[in-house]
Motif scaffolding. Structure first.
Motif, mmCIF file in Angstrom:
data_model
loop_
_atom_site.group_PDB
_atom_site.id
_atom_site.type_symbol
_atom_site.label_atom_id
_atom_site.label_comp_id
_atom_site.label_asym_id
_atom_site.label_seq_id
_atom_site.Cartn_x
_atom_site.Cartn_y
_atom_site.Cartn_z
ATOM 1 N N LYS A 107 -8.103 -16.268 12.315
ATOM 2 C CA LYS A 107 -7.126 -17.696 11.866
ATOM 3 C C LYS A 107 -7.140 -18.052 10.744
ATOM 4 O O LYS A 107 -6.449 -18.500 11.079
ATOM 5 C CB LYS A 107 -8.497 -18.790 12.597
ATOM 6 C CG LYS A 107 -9.021 -18.508 14.330
ATOM 7 C CD LYS A 107 -7.825 -18.278 15.478
ATOM 8 C CE LYS A 107 -8.428 -18.296 16.811
ATOM 9 N NZ LYS A 107 -6.650 -18.798 17.646
ATOM 10 N N VAL A 108 -7.594 -17.205 10.151
ATOM 11 C CA VAL A 108 -7.508 -17.361 8.455
ATOM 12 C C VAL A 108 -7.909 -16.340 7.835
ATOM 13 O O VAL A 108 -9.236 -16.496 7.669
ATOM 14 C CB VAL A 108 -7.803 -19.020 8.081
ATOM 15 C CG1 VAL A 108 -9.332 -18.950 7.930
ATOM 16 C CG2 VAL A 108 -7.353 -19.263 6.587
ATOM 17 N N LEU A 109 -7.669 -16.416 6.647
ATOM 18 C CA LEU A 109 -7.639 -15.186 5.346
ATOM 19 C C LEU A 109 -8.057 -16.537 4.127
ATOM 20 O O LEU A 109 -7.667 -17.813 3.535
ATOM 21 C CB LEU A 109 -7.173 -14.473 5.016
ATOM 22 C CG LEU A 109 -6.464 -12.712 6.029
ATOM 23 C CD1 LEU A 109 -5.643 -12.378 6.045
ATOM 24 C CD2 LEU A 109 -8.184 -12.248 7.023
ATOM 25 N N PRO A 110 -9.206 -15.623 3.960
ATOM 26 C CA PRO A 110 -9.433 -16.697 2.573
ATOM 27 C C PRO A 110 -8.742 -16.143 1.510
ATOM 28 O O PRO A 110 -8.515 -15.382 1.675
ATOM 29 C CB PRO A 110 -11.289 -16.343 2.058
ATOM 30 C CG PRO A 110 -11.620 -14.567 2.646
ATOM 31 C CD PRO A 110 -10.649 -14.719 4.105
ATOM 32 N N SER A 111 -8.907 -17.332 0.025
ATOM 33 C CA SER A 111 -7.684 -16.395 -1.586
ATOM 34 C C SER A 111 -8.992 -15.321 -1.583
ATOM 35 O O SER A 111 -9.666 -15.026 -1.434
ATOM 36 C CB SER A 111 -8.014 -18.113 -2.045
ATOM 37 O OG SER A 111 -9.130 -18.293 -2.037
ATOM 38 N N VAL A 112 -8.070 -15.075 -2.619
ATOM 39 C CA VAL A 112 -8.822 -13.914 -3.379
ATOM 40 C C VAL A 112 -9.910 -14.294 -4.239
ATOM 41 O O VAL A 112 -10.682 -13.023 -4.484
ATOM 42 C CB VAL A 112 -7.682 -13.042 -4.155
ATOM 43 C CG1 VAL A 112 -8.139 -11.829 -5.475
ATOM 44 C CG2 VAL A 112 -6.628 -12.443 -3.662
ATOM 45 N N GLU A 113 -9.833 -15.835 -4.862
ATOM 46 C CA GLU A 113 -10.890 -15.802 -5.397
ATOM 47 C C GLU A 113 -11.631 -16.304 -4.783
ATOM 48 O O GLU A 113 -13.319 -15.517 -5.268
ATOM 49 C CB GLU A 113 -10.480 -17.489 -6.276
ATOM 50 C CG GLU A 113 -9.481 -16.705 -7.397
ATOM 51 C CD GLU A 113 -7.978 -16.770 -7.081
ATOM 52 O OE1 GLU A 113 -7.619 -16.733 -5.463
ATOM 53 O OE2 GLU A 113 -7.424 -16.042 -7.622
ATOM 54 N N ARG A 114 -11.681 -16.844 -3.253
ATOM 55 C CA ARG A 114 -12.904 -17.059 -3.015
ATOM 56 C C ARG A 114 -13.187 -15.700 -1.963
ATOM 57 O O ARG A 114 -14.788 -15.438 -1.502
ATOM 58 C CB ARG A 114 -12.363 -17.689 -1.555
ATOM 59 C CG ARG A 114 -13.386 -18.088 -0.171
ATOM 60 C CD ARG A 114 -13.560 -19.379 0.686
ATOM 61 N NE ARG A 114 -13.545 -20.584 -0.179
ATOM 62 C CZ ARG A 114 -13.402 -21.791 0.162
ATOM 63 N NH1 ARG A 114 -13.181 -21.596 2.091
ATOM 64 N NH2 ARG A 114 -14.258 -22.516 -0.187
ATOM 65 N N ALA A 115 -12.757 -15.029 -1.886
ATOM 66 C CA ALA A 115 -13.184 -13.883 -1.008
ATOM 67 C C ALA A 115 -13.912 -13.081 -2.096
ATOM 68 O O ALA A 115 -14.843 -12.451 -0.866
ATOM 69 C CB ALA A 115 -11.784 -12.616 -0.928
ATOM 70 N N ARG A 116 -14.045 -12.754 -3.633
ATOM 71 C CA ARG A 116 -14.484 -12.398 -3.856
ATOM 72 C C ARG A 116 -15.865 -13.242 -4.576
ATOM 73 O O ARG A 116 -17.138 -12.519 -4.366
ATOM 74 C CB ARG A 116 -13.635 -12.130 -5.657
ATOM 75 C CG ARG A 116 -12.467 -11.278 -5.413
ATOM 76 C CD ARG A 116 -11.841 -11.279 -7.318
ATOM 77 N NE ARG A 116 -11.053 -10.579 -6.651
ATOM 78 C CZ ARG A 116 -9.580 -10.254 -8.781
ATOM 79 N NH1 ARG A 116 -10.442 -11.471 -9.305
ATOM 80 N NH2 ARG A 116 -8.504 -9.395 -7.916
ATOM 81 N N GLU A 117 -15.574 -14.269 -4.624
ATOM 82 C CA GLU A 117 -16.893 -15.108 -4.223
ATOM 83 C C GLU A 117 -17.911 -15.023 -3.246
ATOM 84 O O GLU A 117 -19.151 -14.763 -3.156
ATOM 85 C CB GLU A 117 -17.092 -16.155 -4.614
ATOM 86 C CG GLU A 117 -16.115 -17.009 -5.888
ATOM 87 C CD GLU A 117 -15.673 -19.389 -5.624
ATOM 88 O OE1 GLU A 117 -15.737 -19.266 -4.439
ATOM 89 O OE2 GLU A 117 -15.266 -18.787 -6.105
ATOM 90 N N LEU A 118 -16.953 -14.450 -2.251
ATOM 91 C CA LEU A 118 -18.032 -14.468 -0.552
ATOM 92 C C LEU A 118 -18.771 -12.584 -1.100
ATOM 93 O O LEU A 118 -20.360 -13.107 -0.468
ATOM 94 C CB LEU A 118 -17.591 -14.836 0.524
ATOM 95 C CG LEU A 118 -17.293 -16.046 0.208
ATOM 96 C CD1 LEU A 118 -16.289 -16.321 2.245
ATOM 97 C CD2 LEU A 118 -17.544 -16.909 1.144
#
Length: 237
Positions: free
Chosen positions: A47-58
């Protein structure tokens, strides 16, 4: 970082979450990531994609919980005779995509121009790897396709059957001098994979490596020594 690279990072972490969701509850994933269940649910459902920063954190937080080799081993289903079924692995496009990304990184700078496999079980993984490399995938079949005039063909005898098997590859599928990565889901005796090597030779194409999801016994080491090219398997049984 360009937009494509940024999107790949976002999609990768979504795939990781979807694979892990088959082993972990949302409550457990929430504790691992520090994110609310509602947010994780929206990510998993696309439904939604994370930001690049959050994607890296995850990615950093989830990586210790996702070992691709262990994931494949866990999903193999054995019968009472010791034979295993790979369907639960090959049917998971998210898992295959994560595996394909790792394989593609190994061959990105080798100049590989085609991925070659044998129909049919090798196709899902081969398609994912070819997609990651940005190249075409071609596959040899046991029957001639209607509408194709010229074929490369090879006869071999699989040890499991004891009867002659023929593989056919359309002549247009490989070009002279083209560098080829051979991919398959499972390798046992190696006869089929050697037949694929011979098809490459008929086309004057060059095998640059082999990758298998699962290998049984020491056949991977034997092929590596015989052909002097990289030969790898994610899982060795």
């Amino acid at each position: 970082m360009n937009q494509l690279e940024a999107m790949k990072e976002k999609i990768k972490v979504i795939r990781m979450l979807r694979v892990l969701k088959k082993s972990y509850t949302y409550e457990e994933l929430s504790k691992i990531t520090g994110l609310p269940i509602t947010v994780l649910n929206r990510y998993v459902r696309g439904k939604v994609l994370p930001s690049v920063e959050r994607a890296r954190e995850l990615t950093e937080k989830l990586s210790p919980y996702l070992n691709l080799e262990d994931e494949v081993r866990r999903r193999l289903k054995y019968d009472s005779f010791g034979f295993f079924d790979t369907m639960s692995v090959l049917s998971d496009t998210n898992l295959l995509a994560l595996i394909a990304e790792e394989v593609a990184l190994r061959y990105m700078k080798t100049g590989v121009g085609k991925v070659l496999t044998a129909a049919t079980d090798g196709i899902p993984l081969a398609v994912q790897i070819a997609n990651e490399l940005g190249i075409d995938v071609v596959y040899a079949k046991k029957k001639k396709e209607v509408g194709v005039d010229k074929f490369y063909e090879i006869n071999y005898v699989p040890s499991a059957s004891g009867s002659i098997t023929t593989l056919y590859l359309p002549a247009w599928a490989l070009k002279k001098g083209e560098r080829v990565l051979i991919v398959d889901d499972v390798i046992r005796s190696g006869e089929t994979q050697k037949a694929l090597i011979e098809l490459c030779k008929q086309a004057d194409a060059t095998p640059v490596g082999m990758f298998f999801l699962i290998s049984v016994g020491d056949i991977v080491d034997k092929l590596k020594e015989e052909y002097n090219i990289p030969v790898d398997a994610l899982v060795r049984l």
